[in-house]
Write a protein that holds these residues in place. Structure first.
Motif, short mmCIF file in Angstrom:
data_model
loop_
_atom_site.label_atom_id
_atom_site.label_comp_id
_atom_site.label_asym_id
_atom_site.label_seq_id
_atom_site.Cartn_x
_atom_site.Cartn_y
_atom_site.Cartn_z
N ALA A 35 37.62 35.08 35.04
CA ALA A 35 37.70 34.29 36.28
C ALA A 35 38.46 33.00 35.98
CB ALA A 35 36.30 33.97 36.79
N PHE A 36 39.57 32.82 36.65
CA PHE A 36 40.37 31.61 36.45
C PHE A 36 40.56 30.89 37.76
CE2 PHE A 36 41.99 34.46 33.05
CZ PHE A 36 41.52 33.72 31.97
N PRO A 37 40.49 29.59 37.77
CA PRO A 37 40.18 28.74 36.64
C PRO A 37 38.68 28.73 36.36
CG PRO A 37 40.58 27.40 38.57
CD PRO A 37 40.84 28.83 38.97
N SER A 38 38.34 28.46 35.12
CA SER A 38 36.96 28.29 34.70
C SER A 38 36.84 27.01 33.89
CB SER A 38 36.50 29.46 33.82
OG SER A 38 36.33 30.63 34.58
N LEU A 39 35.63 26.48 33.86
CA LEU A 39 35.34 25.32 33.03
C LEU A 39 34.37 25.73 31.94
CD1 LEU A 39 34.60 22.52 35.67
CD2 LEU A 39 36.76 23.01 34.53
N VAL A 40 34.58 25.19 30.76
CA VAL A 40 33.63 25.35 29.68
C VAL A 40 33.14 23.94 29.37
CG1 VAL A 40 33.24 26.14 27.32
CG2 VAL A 40 34.91 27.33 28.76
N VAL A 41 31.86 23.71 29.62
CA VAL A 41 31.27 22.39 29.40
C VAL A 41 30.24 22.52 28.30
CG1 VAL A 41 30.02 20.47 30.43
CG2 VAL A 41 31.67 21.76 31.81
N ASP A 42 30.53 21.92 27.17
CA ASP A 42 29.66 22.00 25.98
C ASP A 42 29.27 23.44 25.68
OD1 ASP A 42 29.81 19.27 25.47
OD2 ASP A 42 28.03 18.82 26.66
N GLY A 43 30.26 24.34 25.78
CA GLY A 43 30.06 25.74 25.41
C GLY A 43 29.59 26.66 26.53
N GLU A 44 29.20 26.12 27.67
CA GLU A 44 28.72 26.91 28.81
C GLU A 44 29.88 27.14 29.78
OE1 GLU A 44 25.83 29.03 30.77
OE2 GLU A 44 25.43 27.88 28.96
N VAL A 45 30.08 28.39 30.21
CA VAL A 45 31.22 28.76 31.07
C VAL A 45 30.80 28.74 32.54
CG1 VAL A 45 32.93 30.54 31.61
CG2 VAL A 45 32.18 30.21 29.24
N TYR A 46 31.63 28.12 33.38
CA TYR A 46 31.40 28.04 34.82
C TYR A 46 32.67 28.46 35.56
CZ TYR A 46 27.60 25.00 33.32
OH TYR A 46 26.49 24.49 32.70
N ASP A 47 32.50 29.24 36.62
CA ASP A 47 33.61 29.62 37.48
C ASP A 47 33.95 28.41 38.37
OD1 ASP A 47 35.38 30.64 39.39
OD2 ASP A 47 34.23 32.49 39.71
N TYR A 48 35.09 27.82 38.16
CA TYR A 48 35.47 26.61 38.88
C TYR A 48 35.50 26.83 40.39
CZ TYR A 48 38.18 22.53 40.32
OH TYR A 48 38.59 21.38 40.94
N LYS A 49 35.88 28.01 40.83
CA LYS A 49 35.96 28.29 42.27
C LYS A 49 34.60 28.21 42.95
CE LYS A 49 38.33 31.81 41.12
NZ LYS A 49 38.90 33.10 40.94
N LYS A 50 33.52 28.35 42.17
CA LYS A 50 32.17 28.27 42.73
C LYS A 50 31.63 26.84 42.75
CE LYS A 50 30.95 32.99 41.56
NZ LYS A 50 30.05 33.86 40.81
N LEU A 51 32.38 25.91 42.18
CA LEU A 51 31.98 24.51 42.16
C LEU A 51 32.72 23.78 43.28
CD1 LEU A 51 32.27 24.00 38.31
CD2 LEU A 51 30.17 24.38 39.61
N SER A 52 32.16 23.86 44.47
CA SER A 52 32.89 23.39 45.65
C SER A 52 32.80 21.88 45.88
CB SER A 52 32.41 24.13 46.89
OG SER A 52 31.02 23.91 47.07
N SER A 53 31.86 21.22 45.22
CA SER A 53 31.72 19.79 45.47
C SER A 53 31.75 18.99 44.17
CB SER A 53 30.41 19.50 46.22
OG SER A 53 29.31 19.70 45.34
N ASP A 54 32.07 17.71 44.32
CA ASP A 54 32.04 16.82 43.16
C ASP A 54 30.62 16.73 42.61
OD1 ASP A 54 34.71 16.45 43.64
OD2 ASP A 54 34.55 14.32 44.14
N LYS A 55 29.63 16.81 43.49
CA LYS A 55 28.22 16.75 43.07
C LYS A 55 27.89 17.90 42.12
CE LYS A 55 23.59 16.40 45.00
NZ LYS A 55 22.77 16.36 46.22
#
Length: 80
Positions: free
Chosen positions: A52-72
């Motif tokens: 899934a692109f784009p994705s974020l890896v924060v301290d080793g944990e992977v997150y699908d960026y498209k699912k992070l819809s808010s700054d919060k």
């Protein structure tokens, strides 16, 4: 201690992506120290087990960026 952030994206979208600036802005507004690395090489991104692109890896944990819809939501994962 600095939060380690990696932005995983496909090579076609690597240049000019606003994701890095958005994350830097959120971190700065909330006094969070971060280090950001952008990865677009398929062999590098494959190490994280996501397609899934784009994705974020924060301290080793992977997150699908498209699912992070808010700054919060982004702030929440930066604070973990």
């Amino acid at each position: 201690m600095s939060t380690d952030v990696k932005i995983l994206q496909s090579s076609c979208c690597a240049s000019g992506s606003p994701i890095k600036e958005r994350i830097k802005k959120i971190a700065a507004e909330n006094s969070i120290e971060i280090s950001i690395e952008e990865l677009s090489d398929i062999q590098e991104t494959a190490k994280y087990g996501t397609t899934a692109f784009p994705s974020l890896v924060v301290d080793g944990e992977v997150y699908d960026y498209k699912k992070l819809s808010s700054d919060k939501e982004i702030l929440s994962i930066l604070n973990q």
